[in-house]
Design an enzyme around this catalytic site. Structure first.
Site, mmCIF file in Angstrom:
data_model
loop_
_atom_site.group_PDB
_atom_site.id
_atom_site.type_symbol
_atom_site.label_atom_id
_atom_site.label_comp_id
_atom_site.label_asym_id
_atom_site.label_seq_id
_atom_site.Cartn_x
_atom_site.Cartn_y
_atom_site.Cartn_z
ATOM 1 C CB ALA A 1 6.823 -7.120 13.379
ATOM 2 C CG LEU B 1 -1.987 -1.067 1.253
ATOM 3 C CD1 LEU B 1 -2.596 -1.184 2.638
ATOM 4 C CD2 LEU B 1 -3.068 -0.757 0.217
ATOM 5 C CB THR C 1 1.760 -5.502 13.778
ATOM 6 O OG1 THR C 1 2.017 -6.903 13.790
ATOM 7 C CG2 THR C 1 2.263 -4.848 15.040
ATOM 8 C CG ASP D 1 9.132 -1.259 10.572
ATOM 9 O OD1 ASP D 1 8.305 -0.678 9.843
ATOM 10 O OD2 ASP D 1 9.824 -2.210 10.183
ATOM 11 C CE LYS E 1 10.526 -4.294 7.034
ATOM 12 N NZ LYS E 1 9.600 -3.983 8.126
HETATM 13 P P1 NAP Z 1 8.743 -13.173 11.488
HETATM 14 O O1 NAP Z 1 10.060 -12.564 11.726
HETATM 15 O O2 NAP Z 1 8.599 -14.306 10.543
HETATM 16 O O3 NAP Z 1 8.162 -13.653 12.948
HETATM 17 C C1 NAP Z 1 6.973 -14.360 13.031
HETATM 18 C C2 NAP Z 1 6.520 -14.470 14.491
HETATM 19 O O4 NAP Z 1 5.217 -15.073 14.482
HETATM 20 C C3 NAP Z 1 7.398 -15.346 15.367
HETATM 21 O O5 NAP Z 1 7.449 -14.809 16.667
HETATM 22 C C4 NAP Z 1 6.636 -16.678 15.357
HETATM 23 O O6 NAP Z 1 6.848 -17.445 16.519
HETATM 24 C C5 NAP Z 1 5.217 -16.182 15.373
HETATM 25 N N1 NAP Z 1 4.266 -17.187 14.892
HETATM 26 C C6 NAP Z 1 4.098 -17.609 13.616
HETATM 27 N N2 NAP Z 1 3.104 -18.517 13.562
HETATM 28 C C7 NAP Z 1 2.650 -18.686 14.837
HETATM 29 C C8 NAP Z 1 1.635 -19.494 15.437
HETATM 30 N N3 NAP Z 1 0.868 -20.329 14.691
HETATM 31 N N4 NAP Z 1 1.422 -19.402 16.758
HETATM 32 C C9 NAP Z 1 2.175 -18.566 17.511
HETATM 33 N N5 NAP Z 1 3.162 -17.776 17.009
HETATM 34 C C10 NAP Z 1 3.397 -17.830 15.680
HETATM 35 O O7 NAP Z 1 7.690 -12.083 10.999
HETATM 36 P P2 NAP Z 1 7.765 -10.484 11.206
HETATM 37 O O8 NAP Z 1 8.605 -9.879 10.149
HETATM 38 O O9 NAP Z 1 8.088 -10.199 12.627
HETATM 39 O O10 NAP Z 1 6.262 -10.063 10.874
HETATM 40 C C11 NAP Z 1 5.193 -10.393 11.747
HETATM 41 C C12 NAP Z 1 3.956 -9.605 11.370
HETATM 42 O O11 NAP Z 1 4.136 -8.225 11.578
HETATM 43 C C13 NAP Z 1 3.559 -9.760 9.912
HETATM 44 O O12 NAP Z 1 2.356 -10.440 9.913
HETATM 45 C C14 NAP Z 1 3.386 -8.359 9.377
HETATM 46 O O13 NAP Z 1 2.118 -8.231 8.751
HETATM 47 C C15 NAP Z 1 3.405 -7.514 10.616
HETATM 48 N N6 NAP Z 1 4.057 -6.194 10.400
HETATM 49 C C16 NAP Z 1 3.257 -5.095 10.388
HETATM 50 C C17 NAP Z 1 3.832 -3.840 10.226
HETATM 51 C C18 NAP Z 1 2.935 -2.631 10.241
HETATM 52 O O14 NAP Z 1 3.395 -1.541 9.843
HETATM 53 N N7 NAP Z 1 1.716 -2.736 10.700
HETATM 54 C C19 NAP Z 1 5.216 -3.699 10.052
HETATM 55 C C20 NAP Z 1 6.005 -4.857 10.063
HETATM 56 C C21 NAP Z 1 5.407 -6.108 10.221
HETATM 57 P P3 NAP Z 1 8.033 -18.547 16.587
HETATM 58 O O15 NAP Z 1 9.280 -17.801 16.959
HETATM 59 O O16 NAP Z 1 7.557 -19.492 17.625
HETATM 60 O O17 NAP Z 1 8.105 -19.169 15.209
#
Ligand code: NAP
Length: 279
Positions: free
Chosen positions: A132, A21, A217, A105, A69
């Site tokens: 995140a 977006l 988020t 962020d 990133k």
């Molecule tokens: P990431 O590095 O892949 O981390 C994923 C996290 O989700 C890990 O802590 C993982 O836990 C957990 N997880 C995944 N599946 C799970 C489940 N079934 N049950 C419990 N925990 C689970 O991802 P990321 O880059 O941090 O991004 C995460 C989210 O942030 C994304 O969905 C994105 O949309 C959002 N985000 C939003 C913004 C915004 O501006 N709003 C900015 C950045 C990111 P484990 O360690 O146990 O695998």
């Protein structure tokens, strides 16, 4: 050699990046601010080589999204202390010596939450331990909040908590009675809620309280299982796309070297984002 002549060039780079977006939000901002610039989405898969090409082509600034990133931090000519602590950059700015990197962020998360509640001294729960969660927990600590990290994988969560000086709780413990009263702000930073992720709300319905400020988020879909439960319990909801908005405002402020006003800037960016989300 190719050089832009009528407009400055900006882009978001990622893979995939087709649903971003950021172009609608940033182009609306440039239009409102009367800045002759254009912002495009570019799919990038060979980061180092592609950053060189974009530099030579004259791009002024880049937003960096998944999965680049962390790698981008190792490529940039210089990065500030904050980006190094978080271990990732989401914004690059052209300098005569090469790309300079920052992370906005955490600024986006703080500003979105601050609109709902002061953060200093607050007891905050951050769910997740990925990129995140790291940026969000870092920002909240910096603002003086008392942060607890909860994650499914204990080792990963403990590592992040230790690196930032936060408390850690295994995710499984959050379903225990009484835990909810420990937190005033809850930020959901896992990928749960994204289309295709397992149907879990992470915490039970009884976890949410009307006194809580809750941000998920994940902003697409607009309402996740997590944010729906919080809304139904009467918690104050901060939409996750407000974080996207304010991290973008911080990017623009850095690129343009000036504050973005609410009227003729932020309001229009918010409208563009909303149209992109519901359109
Ligand atoms: P990431 O590095 O892949 O981390 C994923 C996290 O989700 C890990 O802590 C993982 O836990 C957990 N997880 C995944 N599946 C799970 C489940 N079934 N049950 C419990 N925990 C689970 O991802 P990321 O880059 O941090 O991004 C995460 C989210 O942030 C994304 O969905 C994105 O949309 C959002 N985000 C939003 C913004 C915004 O501006 N709003 C900015 C950045 C990111 P484990 O360690 O146990 O695998």
């Amino acid at each position: 050699m190719i050089q832009p002549v009528q407009k400055s060039l900006f882009a978001v780079i990622g893979n995939p990046v087709g649903h971003s977006l950021s172009p609608v939000m940033m182009n609306r901002a440039f239009q409102s601010l009367q800045v002759p610039a254009v912002y495009v989405a570019l799919q990038v898969d060979r980061l180092e080589e592609d950053l060189e090409t974009l530099y030579r082509t004259g791009f002024e600034g880049l937003s960096v999204t998944l999965p680049h990133k962390e790698q981008a931090l190792g490529i940039v000519e210089e990065a500030d202390e904050t980006a190094r602590t978080i271990g990732a950059v989401n914004t690059l700015r052209r300098t005569p010596r090469g790309w300079e990197g920052r992370n906005t962020d955490w600024l986006g998360a703080n500003r979105a939450l601050r609109a709902a509640t002061p953060l200093e001294g607050k007891r905050v729960l951050v769910l997740g331990a990925g990129g995140a969660a790291k940026a969000v927990a870092f920002g909240l600590k910096k603002e003086g909040a008392r942060v607890t990290i909860a994650n499914r994988t204990v080792e990963r969560g403990e590592l992040l908590a230790r690196s930032l000086g936060c408390r850690f709780l295994p995710l499984s413990q959050l379903s225990r009675e009484g835990r909810e009263s420990e937190f005033e702000i809850v930020v959901q930073c896992t990928s749960v809620g994204l289309p295709g992720s397992p149907p879990t709300s992470l915490v039970p319905r009884s976890f949410f309280r009307p006194s809580m400020v809750v941000m998920d988020t994940v902003y697409r879909p607009l309402w996740t299982e997590f944010s729906s439960l919080a809304r139904d319990a009467g918690s104050r909801i901060v939409p996750g796309w407000e974080m996207l908005l304010y991290q973008g405002v911080a990017q623009l402020e850095w690129w343009l070297g000036r504050e973005i006003p609410e009227e003729g800037g932020i309001r229009e960016m918010r409208e563009a984002l909303w149209e992109g989300l519901v359109g």
